[in-house]
Design a protein around this motif. Sequence first.
Motif, PDB file in Angstrom:
ATOM      1  N   LYS A 162       0.908  -1.280   0.144  1.00 34.50           N
ATOM      2  CA  LYS A 162      -0.012  -0.262   0.044  1.00 34.50           C
ATOM      3  C   LYS A 162       0.748   1.123  -0.016  1.00 34.50           C
ATOM      4  CE  LYS A 162      -3.998  -2.020   2.506  1.00 34.50           C
ATOM      5  NZ  LYS A 162      -4.836  -1.843   3.576  1.00 34.50           N
ATOM      6  N   LEU A 163       0.527   2.126  -0.922  1.00 30.34           N
ATOM      7  CA  LEU A 163       1.180   3.572  -0.693  1.00 30.34           C
ATOM      8  C   LEU A 163       0.159   4.813  -0.997  1.00 30.34           C
ATOM      9  CD1 LEU A 163       3.842   4.922  -1.282  1.00 30.34           C
ATOM     10  CD2 LEU A 163       3.835   4.663  -3.586  1.00 30.34           C
ATOM     11  N   HIS A 164       0.390   5.690  -0.052  1.00 30.06           N
ATOM     12  CA  HIS A 164      -0.588   6.840  -0.044  1.00 30.06           C
ATOM     13  C   HIS A 164       0.289   8.039  -0.002  1.00 30.06           C
ATOM     14  CE1 HIS A 164      -4.102   9.072   2.163  1.00 30.06           C
ATOM     15  NE2 HIS A 164      -3.819   9.365   0.997  1.00 30.06           N
ATOM     16  N   TYR A 165      -0.169   8.855  -0.978  1.00 32.89           N
ATOM     17  CA  TYR A 165       0.434  10.152  -1.197  1.00 32.89           C
ATOM     18  C   TYR A 165      -0.576  11.153  -0.686  1.00 32.89           C
ATOM     19  CZ  TYR A 165       4.527   8.246  -3.776  1.00 32.89           C
ATOM     20  OH  TYR A 165       5.610   7.646  -4.144  1.00 32.89           O
ATOM     21  N   GLU A 166      -0.320  12.122   0.388  1.00 35.24           N
ATOM     22  CA  GLU A 166      -1.491  13.155   0.695  1.00 35.24           C
ATOM     23  C   GLU A 166      -0.970  14.365   0.304  1.00 35.24           C
ATOM     24  OE1 GLU A 166      -4.107  14.182   4.656  1.00 35.24           O
ATOM     25  OE2 GLU A 166      -2.895  12.476   4.501  1.00 35.24           O
ATOM     26  N   ASN A 167      -1.791  15.023  -0.304  1.00 37.49           N
ATOM     27  CA  ASN A 167      -1.173  16.563  -0.663  1.00 37.49           C
ATOM     28  C   ASN A 167       0.339  16.668  -1.479  1.00 37.49           C
ATOM     29  OD1 ASN A 167      -3.517  17.961   0.199  1.00 37.49           O
ATOM     30  ND2 ASN A 167      -2.799  17.819   2.434  1.00 37.49           N
ATOM     31  N   LEU A 168       0.584  15.450  -2.183  1.00 41.61           N
ATOM     32  CA  LEU A 168       1.663  15.840  -2.823  1.00 41.61           C
ATOM     33  C   LEU A 168       1.734  14.454  -3.732  1.00 41.61           C
ATOM     34  CD1 LEU A 168       4.984  14.311  -1.477  1.00 41.61           C
ATOM     35  CD2 LEU A 168       2.782  14.035  -0.412  1.00 41.61           C
ATOM     36  N   ASP A 173      10.048   7.213 -10.608  1.00 32.86           N
ATOM     37  CA  ASP A 173      10.029   6.004 -11.765  1.00 32.86           C
ATOM     38  C   ASP A 173      10.121   4.545 -11.063  1.00 32.86           C
ATOM     39  OD1 ASP A 173       9.956   7.604 -14.045  1.00 32.86           O
ATOM     40  OD2 ASP A 173      12.220   7.925 -13.812  1.00 32.86           O
ATOM     41  N   ALA A 174       9.993   4.679  -9.754  1.00 29.32           N
ATOM     42  CA  ALA A 174       9.979   3.384  -8.801  1.00 29.32           C
ATOM     43  C   ALA A 174       8.990   2.257  -9.259  1.00 29.32           C
ATOM     44  CB  ALA A 174      10.005   3.682  -7.368  1.00 29.32           C
ATOM     45  N   VAL A 175       9.190   1.034  -8.912  1.00 28.60           N
ATOM     46  CA  VAL A 175       8.363  -0.095  -9.419  1.00 28.60           C
ATOM     47  C   VAL A 175       8.282  -1.021  -7.940  1.00 28.60           C
ATOM     48  CG1 VAL A 175       7.977  -2.200 -10.901  1.00 28.60           C
ATOM     49  CG2 VAL A 175       8.921  -0.024 -11.703  1.00 28.60           C
ATOM     50  N   PHE A 176       7.098  -0.982  -7.404  1.00 28.02           N
ATOM     51  CA  PHE A 176       6.891  -1.884  -6.475  1.00 28.02           C
ATOM     52  C   PHE A 176       6.200  -2.781  -6.933  1.00 28.02           C
ATOM     53  CE2 PHE A 176       7.007   2.671  -4.994  1.00 28.02           C
ATOM     54  CZ  PHE A 176       7.801   2.543  -3.714  1.00 28.02           C
ATOM     55  N   ASP A 177       6.659  -4.178  -6.827  1.00 27.18           N
ATOM     56  CA  ASP A 177       6.448  -5.401  -7.412  1.00 27.18           C
ATOM     57  C   ASP A 177       5.052  -5.879  -7.037  1.00 27.18           C
ATOM     58  OD1 ASP A 177       8.315  -5.279  -9.131  1.00 27.18           O
ATOM     59  OD2 ASP A 177       9.758  -6.468  -7.512  1.00 27.18           O
ATOM     60  N   LYS A 178       4.804  -5.679  -5.649  1.00 27.28           N
ATOM     61  CA  LYS A 178       3.573  -6.166  -4.905  1.00 27.28           C
ATOM     62  C   LYS A 178       2.558  -5.080  -4.536  1.00 27.28           C
ATOM     63  CE  LYS A 178       5.876 -10.447  -3.264  1.00 27.28           C
ATOM     64  NZ  LYS A 178       6.133 -11.271  -2.075  1.00 27.28           N
ATOM     65  N   LEU A 179       2.571  -3.944  -5.048  1.00 25.86           N
ATOM     66  CA  LEU A 179       1.858  -2.975  -4.845  1.00 25.86           C
ATOM     67  C   LEU A 179       0.287  -3.213  -5.170  1.00 25.86           C
ATOM     68  CD1 LEU A 179       1.893  -0.073  -3.484  1.00 25.86           C
ATOM     69  CD2 LEU A 179       1.875   0.761  -5.787  1.00 25.86           C
ATOM     70  N   LYS A 180      -0.754  -3.162  -4.164  1.00 24.96           N
ATOM     71  CA  LYS A 180      -2.138  -3.626  -4.543  1.00 24.96           C
ATOM     72  C   LYS A 180      -2.967  -2.315  -4.343  1.00 24.96           C
ATOM     73  CE  LYS A 180      -1.325  -7.948  -4.947  1.00 24.96           C
ATOM     74  NZ  LYS A 180      -1.328  -8.819  -6.251  1.00 24.96           N
ATOM     75  N   TYR A 181      -2.507  -1.362  -3.359  1.00 23.14           N
ATOM     76  CA  TYR A 181      -3.503  -0.290  -3.114  1.00 23.14           C
ATOM     77  C   TYR A 181      -2.564   1.058  -3.477  1.00 23.14           C
ATOM     78  CZ  TYR A 181      -5.608   3.244  -0.394  1.00 23.14           C
ATOM     79  OH  TYR A 181      -6.419   4.344   0.099  1.00 23.14           O
ATOM     80  N   PHE A 182      -3.013   1.764  -4.109  1.00 25.91           N
ATOM     81  CA  PHE A 182      -2.340   3.163  -4.197  1.00 25.91           C
ATOM     82  C   PHE A 182      -3.568   4.210  -4.317  1.00 25.91           C
ATOM     83  CE2 PHE A 182      -0.890   6.704  -7.524  1.00 25.91           C
ATOM     84  CZ  PHE A 182       0.148   7.099  -6.478  1.00 25.91           C
ATOM     85  N   LYS A 183      -3.114   5.349  -3.701  1.00 26.48           N
ATOM     86  CA  LYS A 183      -4.157   6.505  -3.309  1.00 26.48           C
ATOM     87  C   LYS A 183      -3.018   7.741  -3.455  1.00 26.48           C
ATOM     88  CE  LYS A 183      -7.376   8.731  -0.070  1.00 26.48           C
ATOM     89  NZ  LYS A 183      -8.055   8.410   1.134  1.00 26.48           N
ATOM     90  N   CYS A 184      -3.895   8.741  -4.211  1.00 27.51           N
ATOM     91  CA  CYS A 184      -2.921  10.204  -4.332  1.00 27.51           C
ATOM     92  C   CYS A 184      -4.044  10.904  -4.210  1.00 27.51           C
ATOM     93  CB  CYS A 184      -2.618  10.108  -5.777  1.00 27.51           C
ATOM     94  SG  CYS A 184      -1.776  11.705  -6.131  1.00 27.51           S
ATOM     95  N   SER A 185      -4.084  11.869  -3.074  1.00 27.17           N
ATOM     96  CA  SER A 185      -5.232  12.668  -2.592  1.00 27.17           C
ATOM     97  C   SER A 185      -4.754  14.050  -2.430  1.00 27.17           C
ATOM     98  CB  SER A 185      -6.033  12.004  -1.459  1.00 27.17           C
ATOM     99  OG  SER A 185      -5.136  11.915  -0.320  1.00 27.17           O
ATOM    100  N   SER A 186      -5.545  15.000  -2.525  1.00 27.58           N
ATOM    101  CA  SER A 186      -5.138  16.319  -2.022  1.00 27.58           C
ATOM    102  C   SER A 186      -6.723  17.225  -1.699  1.00 27.58           C
ATOM    103  CB  SER A 186      -4.789  17.164  -3.258  1.00 27.58           C
ATOM    104  OG  SER A 186      -4.405  18.604  -2.723  1.00 27.58           O
TER     105      SER A 186
END
Length: 707
Positions: A162-168, A173-186
């Motif tokens: 899981k990776l969450h960016y808040e207000n940014l 170019d990173a690759v997270f091989d097992k990433l299932k959840y991605f959130k980008c919010s502002s």
Amino acid sequence: MFLRFLKKLTGIDLNVNNDAVVDMEPGITVMDLPPPVIVNIYSYLNPEDILSMRNICPLWNHLSYDASIWRELNTSNCTDSFLSNGSFCKLLHEVEAYIEVLHFDIEYISILDYLAQSEASYCQNLQEIHIFNEKKIGKTIDINGLDQKMVKLSQKCKQLKKLHYENLFINTDAVFDKLKYFKCSSDDETIDETLEEPARLKAFIQRHPQIEDLDIHLPALPDDNELSATSILLDLPLLKKLRLYDNFTDEEIPLLQPINHQLNLESLTLYFLSYVTDETIVAILTKVPKLKIFDVRYCDLVTDVTLKCVAKNCREITEFSIVGYHPVLFTGAGVKEVALNCTKVEWVTVIPCSDDDDEDIYAFISHCAEKLRLLVVSGGVTDRTILKMTEICPNIFYLDLYDCPKLTGASISAVLRCYKNLECLTLIGNSNIKTLDDFCEVEAIKVLKSDKQKNVERKCVVEEGKLKAVKLDKIQEQEQSGEKLEETVYDKHNGVVKTLVKSTETGKRLSFLLCLHMNGCYELTDNSLFKLACYCPNLRQVHLSGCVDLSDNTVKTFVQRCPFLSEFDISLEYAPENLVGEKVTDEGLADIARYGKKLCMIKLDFRDNITTEGLFELIRNCPIIQHVQISVTEGKSNLTKEKLMKFAEAYKQKFICMNVDGTDFGTECCLDIYISDKEPTSFSRKYFYFNFKFKGEWNIVTDKNIQ
């Protein structure tokens, strides 16, 4: 002594702030606490406080390394010095093997730098990273530096899901091989300064085709952005949950790309996408046979075409929400089509529903029956539909009937009578609801003051709608059988005795009801509110703004019978200007101060009969009060502008002046004082006010300070 020490150190009062009360016997010391209790105490503290608690004794120091404490590491409540002087990174090195979730502010980029430069085996169990931008730093962020650090981090954190960016957004170019959840919010356009090229966000998504849960909540992107709902679905074939908010410009949506394969999407949420058309949504719906959640709100161009497509292609949905600003393009006919074909729906939200009739909501109730658990509607819903619901829908736990002018007290009484497992009831703006006479059999009755002087206490019950006197021996009989009778209450303000008794037939209470919202129900009688207070012992939130008939006795009953009450709104903000509520006085505030030990927020707007004496009593005796809101009309209230100014002056050592326009006071403890020199108007009161942020314990100030 220990609990007082813990409260002083961390602000946590285990005797007041939590539902479970901790009793410490005399002579008990810190050393006598069992290890599980100590570990539980640590779970309430931030990392900086945990390090301080290590100095108590060797046992506490040893238990501070327990793995369960460090599974989630959050820096949001730590001081700047702790995060910037290397203390946090040192702690990170100590507990890195236990960390599964990490939250930190991008301002302290050294944390990310430390993670990126660490050994390859570092933080091998890290599964979730939440990077937030609390101060909303824009172009001052070293974008390229962050990119390189995230690339290094992706090479080490192989288990990150899981990776969450808040207000940014970090253009990485990173690759997270097992990433299932991605959130980008502002919540504003700050992110535009870090998201230099929207195409980079799309490229990041394309590099992670294994994502199953995507949440993008951004302000308007540049006109040439390539982020469309259908293009995302093409890039993410395994996607199960998609949530898009605000991420399209005022220009036309990019041309649709054809979707030629079945999708695994189970949840579709689209909010405030003003230029998304039926064509876009239909292109998705025709390829998602497994869809369970359909939630579309404030997408202004959505019509019955979309709803008919839902009815035809998404028969498995369990949550259906369609919300728009009035007037909307969809109709009751489209909603009814969904109700007739999607019979597995458990949660229904339709705002607004048809004003002409409520056949659409009636159809949901008739066809979903035992499966229906949540209903949120606004508009033309009638008593017929709600009464039908009480007959055939036994599992309702959440009911929100906002601004439904056709509803009366008869249907609401039926709801309260039938749904003993109801957790939340919202009736905002329903001014036609006047009484809840047949909701229960508790009644408030008046006995002449002369009878009190003669020591005559009359016990009464209500049976079959008739008030009957009960002899003393009968009362004793009921008490012996376990029937709880209410004590006689003498109301010195009105000069009457109020005696309350529960009949033997009324055993069940609304013990699951936690939230009661009745703002704008200005016709509701005090007796009806009293019944609710008697039968809802576990209420946490009570909002009665505009209930002009509310009395001191009912206020007392709410705070006395609801020991966990944390929010209490008894203001008159939602009352029409021609109605005046004069029954709440300092006596009611004294009862709130006496019984409201868990009260965090109270609103007293335009309760003109309260005085500074009542306010002092309230503030001094509510130990965890955080938000007090007061609004007055100059010249009409006992709280004059001069007294309120002196009141604020008396507390100037304990407050920091905040937002003068009051638009944002967040979750901080604050005191809001509103002063108006104009007559208030219905539902639109304009006033001048002060906003203060609480920074310490309340001063013990006498009334002499403000007289």
